[in-house]
Write an enzyme that holds these catalytic residues in place. Structure first.
Site, short mmCIF file in Angstrom:
data_model
loop_
_atom_site.label_atom_id
_atom_site.label_comp_id
_atom_site.label_asym_id
_atom_site.label_seq_id
_atom_site.Cartn_x
_atom_site.Cartn_y
_atom_site.Cartn_z
N ARG A 62 0.82 -1.21 0.00
CA ARG A 62 0.00 0.00 0.00
C ARG A 62 0.85 1.27 0.00
O ARG A 62 0.38 2.35 -0.33
CB ARG A 62 -0.95 0.00 1.20
CG ARG A 62 -2.11 0.98 1.03
CD ARG A 62 -3.13 0.89 2.15
NE ARG A 62 -2.54 1.17 3.42
CZ ARG A 62 -2.73 0.47 4.54
NH1 ARG A 62 -3.52 -0.58 4.51
NH2 ARG A 62 -2.14 0.81 5.65
N TYR A 115 -10.58 24.40 -10.87
CA TYR A 115 -11.21 23.19 -11.42
C TYR A 115 -12.49 22.87 -10.63
O TYR A 115 -12.43 22.72 -9.40
CB TYR A 115 -10.18 22.07 -11.34
CG TYR A 115 -10.63 20.70 -11.75
CD1 TYR A 115 -11.04 20.44 -13.06
CD2 TYR A 115 -10.63 19.64 -10.85
CE1 TYR A 115 -11.44 19.17 -13.45
CE2 TYR A 115 -11.02 18.37 -11.23
CZ TYR A 115 -11.42 18.14 -12.53
OH TYR A 115 -11.81 16.88 -12.90
N ASP A 187 -2.44 23.81 -8.84
CA ASP A 187 -2.74 22.79 -9.84
C ASP A 187 -1.96 23.14 -11.11
O ASP A 187 -2.23 24.15 -11.75
CB ASP A 187 -4.26 22.75 -10.11
CG ASP A 187 -4.66 21.55 -10.96
OD1 ASP A 187 -3.90 21.20 -11.89
OD2 ASP A 187 -5.74 20.99 -10.72
N LYS A 212 -3.95 13.46 -17.60
CA LYS A 212 -3.94 14.31 -18.79
C LYS A 212 -2.64 14.08 -19.57
O LYS A 212 -2.50 13.06 -20.21
CB LYS A 212 -4.12 15.77 -18.38
CG LYS A 212 -5.32 15.99 -17.42
CD LYS A 212 -6.66 15.84 -18.11
CE LYS A 212 -7.84 15.68 -17.16
NZ LYS A 212 -8.03 16.73 -16.18
#
Ligand code: PLP
Length: 404
Positions: A62, A115, A187, A212
């Protein structure tokens, strides 16, 4: 502050991208780090077990794998941060960067052109934990100055703004935030680490939808956050304590995508700018929202701070009927309608009036977000113009019809 010239930065990154984040000697000579699937990591001896327990990232799946660490190391080097960590989606990187910093009673200031899903997260989740959420005008730093206070813990930026493409004065906004003791999250998905160096401009945590341009082929979802030395001890636990981890195949695709980032970005940059320039000339166009255009309000700051532009920009058409808009979208052959962007393909998105609370973004006609893919610029330009033409001709034929 070190300034890297466009050409120089570009050439260096191209070379860097071929070599960072891999170690063939550690993987049987294979060029690429293989996909590691694993939860349990076994120890042969009690001593080894105790050694691994000292460092969680070496004792359980993890906390990552040699593959996730290869991508994190490569990305961190590109961005110039202290540490990077992966998240299962871009939004997860955005939300956990905030969660890593704030506590009940804190105040968070978010750019008004953020966003959309980050706004929803802040309004609907952060507020439930008694974090006060406020928005500020993306391009008026006096608004940030007026709203920031002693309990402001985080300032959240995005440049250019989502859907509306306002360029923010990052160095000024970061200086205001730091003066008040707040940390800055930015961002940086639009520019990628190639075209904007967040840590050279004062950012503390940079977040990306690797979905993206990093993945680059619309075939995986992934997020990456990178912090400077000060913010890293807050960011890293925010992934580990929430159990956030990317899937191995998606991480592999992101590291593979990263290899061609510079060549793809060069093509997206050129195509979008050429398309934006040609659209500016079209009689059906009201405004083109692209900071690379000299008459764009954000051009000066973009030129000062950015090393390039990506394939994503906005188009405001002159008023047209729903029927004409429908013709425009259906006549496009190379641009398909869809969420997301950053893949090799060209996309369009009809945008509703974007949600703003501090900014008045008035639209004279329909707003369309365009993603220029890596096809030939001439084909993209021809396609966009024939579809606009078809929409305009519908107006003409309707008018003719009514006249006769
Ligand atoms: C797409 C996007 C995100 C979210 O990324 P997902 O991987 O879709 O969760 C965050 N920020 C920006 C600017 C984006 O465009």
């Amino acid at each position: 502050m070190k300034r890297v010239g466009h050409g120089k930065g570009f050439r260096e990154a191209k070379t860097q991208l071929s070599h960072i984040g891999r170690a063939p000697a550690e993987h049987g000579g294979m060029v690429n780090v293989p996909v590691y699937r694993g939860s349990t990591i076994i120890s042969e001896t009690l001593e080894e077990w105790e050694r691994r327990k000292q460092n969680p990232i070496t004792n359980y799946g993890r906390f990552g794998s040699p593959l996730s660490r290869a991508l994190e190391a490569a990305f961190c080097e590109l961005e110039g941060g202290h540490g990077s960590i992966l998240f299962p989606s871009g939004l997860s990187a955005c939300s956990h960067a905030l969660l890593g910093i704030v506590k009940a009673g804190d105040h968070v200031l978010i750019s008004d052109s953020v966003y959309g899903p980050v706004r929803i997260f802040a309004d609907q989740v952060l507020t439930r934990f008694e974090v006060k959420v406020e928005y500020f005008h993306p391009t008026q730093h006096s608004d940030l100055l007026a709203k920031i206070g002693a309990n402001t813990r985080a300032v959240y930026l995005e440049s250019p703004g989502s859907m509306t493409f306002e360029v923010q004065d990052l160095p000024t906004l970061c200086a205001i935030a730091h003066h008040s003791g707040a940390l800055v999250i930015m961002d940086n998905t639009w520019a990628t680490p190639l075209y904007f160096k967040p840590f050279e401009h004062g950012v503390d945590i940079s977040v990306h939808a690797a979905t993206k341009y990093i993945v680059g082929h619309s075939d995986a979802l992934l997020g990456i956050a990178t912090a400077n030395e000060q913010a890293w001890p807050l960011l890293q636990p925010s992934a580990h304590h929430f159990g956030e981890i990317g899937g191995p195949d998606d991480i592999y695709l992101a590291l593979r995508g990263l290899r061609t980032l510079a060549v793809r970005m060069g093509q997206h940059y050129e195509n979008a700018l050429k398309l934006a320039q040609s659209l500016q000339q079209h009689p059906a166009v009201d405004r083109v929202l692209h900071p690379g255009l000299p008459n764009d309000p954000g051009h000066k700051i973009w030129k000062r701070d950015f090393l390039g532009a990506s394939g994503l920009f906005g188009l405001v058409l002159k008023p047209m009927s729903k029927a004409q808009l429908s013709v425009f979208f259906s006549q496009l052959r190379l641009f398909k309608i869809g969420w997301s962007w950053g893949g090799y393909e060209s996309l369009v998105l009809p945008v509703e009036q974007p949600k703003r609370t501090e900014t008045i973004f008035s639209l004279n006609g329909p707003l369309i977000r365009i993603h220029a893919g890596i096809e030939a610029a001439s084909d993209l330009i021809a396609d966009m113009h024939q579809a606009l033409q078809a929409a305009c001709e519908l107006r003409v034929s309707r008018a003719d019809h009514e006249h006769h």
